[in-house]
Write a protein that holds these residues in place. Structure first.
Motif, short mmCIF file in Angstrom:
data_model
loop_
_atom_site.label_atom_id
_atom_site.label_comp_id
_atom_site.label_asym_id
_atom_site.label_seq_id
_atom_site.Cartn_x
_atom_site.Cartn_y
_atom_site.Cartn_z
N LEU A 68 19.24 -6.61 2.18
CA LEU A 68 17.92 -7.23 2.11
C LEU A 68 17.98 -8.65 2.63
CD1 LEU A 68 17.16 -6.12 -1.55
CD2 LEU A 68 16.70 -4.87 0.55
N GLY A 69 17.11 -8.99 3.58
CA GLY A 69 17.07 -10.35 4.09
C GLY A 69 15.76 -11.01 3.71
N PHE A 70 15.84 -12.26 3.30
CA PHE A 70 14.63 -12.97 2.88
C PHE A 70 14.48 -14.26 3.68
CE2 PHE A 70 16.12 -10.48 -0.61
CZ PHE A 70 14.98 -9.96 -1.21
N ARG A 71 13.26 -14.58 4.05
CA ARG A 71 13.00 -15.87 4.69
C ARG A 71 11.74 -16.47 4.07
NH1 ARG A 71 13.00 -14.46 9.67
NH2 ARG A 71 15.12 -15.11 10.12
N VAL A 86 6.58 -4.15 6.08
CA VAL A 86 5.47 -5.05 6.38
C VAL A 86 5.18 -5.86 5.12
CG1 VAL A 86 3.06 -5.24 7.08
CG2 VAL A 86 4.52 -3.47 8.08
N SER A 87 5.37 -7.18 5.21
CA SER A 87 5.16 -8.05 4.05
C SER A 87 3.78 -8.69 4.10
CB SER A 87 6.24 -9.14 4.01
OG SER A 87 7.51 -8.58 3.80
N ARG A 88 3.28 -9.02 2.93
CA ARG A 88 1.96 -9.66 2.87
C ARG A 88 2.02 -10.99 2.15
NH1 ARG A 88 -0.53 -4.94 -0.97
NH2 ARG A 88 1.07 -4.95 -2.58
N GLY A 89 3.17 -11.49 1.90
CA GLY A 89 3.30 -12.77 1.21
C GLY A 89 4.75 -13.20 1.17
N ARG A 90 5.04 -14.16 0.34
CA ARG A 90 6.40 -14.66 0.20
C ARG A 90 6.98 -14.18 -1.11
NH1 ARG A 90 7.75 -15.88 5.26
NH2 ARG A 90 6.26 -17.26 6.24
N PRO A 91 8.28 -13.87 -1.13
CA PRO A 91 9.20 -13.94 0.01
C PRO A 91 8.98 -12.80 1.00
CG PRO A 91 10.34 -13.02 -1.86
CD PRO A 91 8.98 -13.43 -2.36
N GLU A 92 9.17 -13.07 2.26
CA GLU A 92 9.05 -12.05 3.29
C GLU A 92 10.38 -11.29 3.39
OE1 GLU A 92 8.79 -11.70 8.14
OE2 GLU A 92 8.18 -13.55 7.15
N ILE A 93 10.35 -10.01 3.19
CA ILE A 93 11.55 -9.19 3.31
C ILE A 93 11.71 -8.82 4.77
CG2 ILE A 93 12.71 -7.08 2.57
CD1 ILE A 93 11.09 -7.22 0.00
N SER A 94 12.68 -9.41 5.42
CA SER A 94 12.76 -9.30 6.87
C SER A 94 13.74 -8.24 7.33
CB SER A 94 13.16 -10.65 7.47
OG SER A 94 14.36 -11.11 6.90
N GLU A 95 14.55 -7.68 6.46
CA GLU A 95 15.50 -6.65 6.90
C GLU A 95 15.88 -5.76 5.74
OE1 GLU A 95 20.03 -6.38 8.61
OE2 GLU A 95 18.81 -8.10 9.13
N VAL A 96 15.78 -4.46 5.92
CA VAL A 96 16.21 -3.49 4.92
C VAL A 96 16.91 -2.35 5.65
CG1 VAL A 96 15.49 -1.84 3.17
CG2 VAL A 96 14.33 -4.03 3.32
N PRO A 99 5.90 -6.90 -5.05
CA PRO A 99 4.56 -7.46 -4.83
C PRO A 99 4.32 -7.93 -3.39
CG PRO A 99 5.54 -8.33 -6.84
CD PRO A 99 6.61 -7.58 -6.14
N SER A 100 5.39 -8.37 -2.71
CA SER A 100 5.21 -8.91 -1.37
C SER A 100 5.27 -7.85 -0.28
CB SER A 100 6.28 -9.98 -1.09
OG SER A 100 7.56 -9.41 -1.07
N VAL A 101 5.50 -6.59 -0.65
CA VAL A 101 5.64 -5.53 0.35
C VAL A 101 4.32 -4.76 0.47
CG1 VAL A 101 6.81 -3.37 0.92
CG2 VAL A 101 8.12 -5.30 0.03
N MET A 102 3.79 -4.74 1.70
CA MET A 102 2.57 -3.98 1.96
C MET A 102 2.90 -2.52 2.26
SD MET A 102 -0.38 -4.71 4.83
CE MET A 102 -0.66 -6.33 4.12
N SER A 103 3.97 -2.31 3.05
CA SER A 103 4.38 -0.94 3.35
C SER A 103 5.85 -0.94 3.71
CB SER A 103 3.55 -0.36 4.49
OG SER A 103 3.81 -1.04 5.71
N ILE A 104 6.49 0.22 3.51
CA ILE A 104 7.90 0.39 3.88
C ILE A 104 8.09 1.85 4.30
CG2 ILE A 104 8.52 0.79 1.47
CD1 ILE A 104 11.31 -0.30 2.11
N ARG A 105 8.81 2.05 5.40
CA ARG A 105 9.06 3.41 5.86
C ARG A 105 10.43 3.47 6.53
NH1 ARG A 105 8.39 3.70 11.35
NH2 ARG A 105 7.17 2.05 12.33
#
Length: 472
Positions: free
Chosen positions: A467-470, A441-451, A416-422
């Motif tokens: 996967l990194g979360f902040r 690109v995240s649009r909310g929390r949790p923000e996925i900061s590394e994949v 749900p928090s991911v707007m796009s991934i490539r």
């Protein structure tokens, strides 16, 4: 703006008369260094401007020493020619002069070095330094993937052309498969930017380049390197035994610099972790620095219990009575304030970590087999290691790269928090060191900061999605 710094317009007396290989007409001197001079030149065959590096041999060299210096420039040409990256100066050609000395023909970068910029304009703001660091890091990662360790990252070797940062001078690079060209005890590198393991004579690896990058970024925000001394030996001792002075101008970049300048290479962030932090800072998405947690205002009619707080301070002052005797009563008060701030930071970091942990535990359908969930060096971030390819399958080269990449993309698009991934890199890099990464690109929390699908840096699996979360 003159190419490669302030010497760009200096006309040498015989510049126009010299033409290496009968085609590169020297125009003006760009700069001199320990191994030679760099010229702006005109390629008469292709009608374009280039940079030409001329090897200058020290006087009184014997034949063996001459061969060593020539071999070193040859190694620079080989190292740089193996690399194709917008953040690395492109090598076009290598030619030999009439006296047997080699010349390297390179692209001409029309800009100043970071060192010249700092001398002219002073320290830079943290967000600009983060953008420069991000570009140099990308160049370093390309070099490391090609088996090349630069070993001389410093402001003078970072060229700035408009918004582009370019890494140059691979003259002492360590190339996998090449024998060393130095004699025992020789100092290779610039003392103030050499890592602790480098000054101690130990093996130099990718983590060493990251330390030198940290020292370079420190100098960019502070106007000086993190360590100094009256002699080279004093600088080496400081690097090997001390922590750097805290950065006072780095702002949100300070934790990144502190992590990069750890003496133990294993405690420094990985290139992937560093990329995530610098990218956030470059986008101005870094949270504001933590502030001191203040106690809530007391209810009406009551006053804050100042006597209790003063008793705590008095206990601290009594313990440091010897300092008070010297008239330095302010020191324990400052120490008390530092302790209070540190406790506040730890409390907030723990709260963020617990929130991240809960977010991870609520997630489902993570690809592969989850191996471990652990706390990262960033103190508030959680890392998830999930095995996508076990040891036996990887050893047999039976990992289905398309399947691994698709499972990560499918998982990310379902969050749900991911707007796009490539996927950023070619798929075949997922099976090479260090691996491949995705942009999220995240649009909310949790923000996925590394994949990423990584093949090293991890404790258990051969191939993992990390996967990194902040939060907050």
């Amino acid at each position: 703006m003159e190419p490669w710094g302030r010497e760009g317009s200096r006309q040498a007396p015989d510049a126009g008369e010299r033409m290496p290989a009968g085609r590169y007409r020297l125009v003006s001197l760009l700069g001199r260094g320990g191994m030679g001079a760099v010229w702006r030149a005109h390629d008469e065959h292709l009608d374009r401007e280039v940079a030409v590096k001329e090897l200058r041999l020290p006087e009184h060299l014997d034949e063996a020493g001459r061969r060593t210096w020539i071999a070193r420039l040859e190694r620079e040409a080989r190292a740089a020619a193996r690399l194709r990256h917008p953040g690395i100066v492109t090598v076009h050609d290598r030619v030999t002069g009439e006296d047997g000395r080699p010349w390297i023909i390179m692209e001409l970068v029309r800009g100043r070095s970071l060192e010249d910029l700092l001398k002219a304009d002073g320290p830079l703001p943290p967000d600009r330094v983060a953008r420069i660091g991000l570009q140099v890091l990308d160049a370093l990662r390309a070099a490391h993937q090609a088996g090349i360790t630069h070993r001389d990252i410093k402001p003078a070797n970072v060229l700035l052309e408009d918004d582009r940062a370019v890494l140059t001078d691979f003259g002492i690079a360590a190339v996998e498969g090449d024998a060393t060209l130095t004699s025992t005890g020789a100092v290779l590198g610039t003392p103030a930017y050499m890592s602790p393991e480098q000054v101690s004579g130990h093996e130099v690896a990718a983590a060493s380049d990251l330390w030198s990058l940290g020292a370079t970024l420190y100098a960019a925000v502070e106007g000086r390197p993190p360590f100094g001394g009256a002699t080279t030996g004093a600088v080496f001792v400081a690097i090997a035994t001390r922590d750097p002075d805290p950065s006072v101008h780095a702002g949100p970049l300070e934790p990144v610099l502190r992590a990069l300048l750890r003496r133990d290479p294993s405690q420094r962030p990985t290139a992937g972790q560093l990329h995530t932090r610098l990218a956030a800072l470059a986008r101005d998405r870094q949270p504001a620095p933590p502030t001191v947690v203040q106690p809530p205002d007391p209810p009406p009619g009551r006053t804050r219990p100042r006597a209790l707080r003063w008793r705590e301070v008095k206990l601290l002052l009594v313990a440091l009575g010897g300092v008070l005797a010297l008239g330095l009563a302010a020191v324990p008060l400052a120490a008390f304030t530092d302790i209070t701030q540190q406790k506040g930071r730890e409390k907030r970091d723990n709260a963020r970590y617990l929130a991240n942990r809960e977010a991870v535990e609520r997630m489902t359908s993570i690809p592969g087999k989850v191996v471990t969930v652990k706390r990262a060096n960033d103190v508030d971030k959680v890392y998830v290691e999930s095995e996508l390819c076990d040891d036996a399958t990887f050893a047999a080269r039976k990992c289905d790269v398309d399947g691994m990449v698709e499972s990560v993309l499918t998982w990310g698009r379902g969050q749900p928090s991911v707007m796009s991934i490539r996927l950023n890199d070619p798929k075949d890099e997922c099976q090479q060191n260090p691996g491949c990464e995705f942009t999220v690109v995240s649009r909310g929390r949790p923000e996925i900061s590394e994949v990423g699908i990584y093949s090293q840096y991890l404790s258990e699996p051969d191939r993992s999605i990390v996967l990194g979360f902040r939060v907050g």
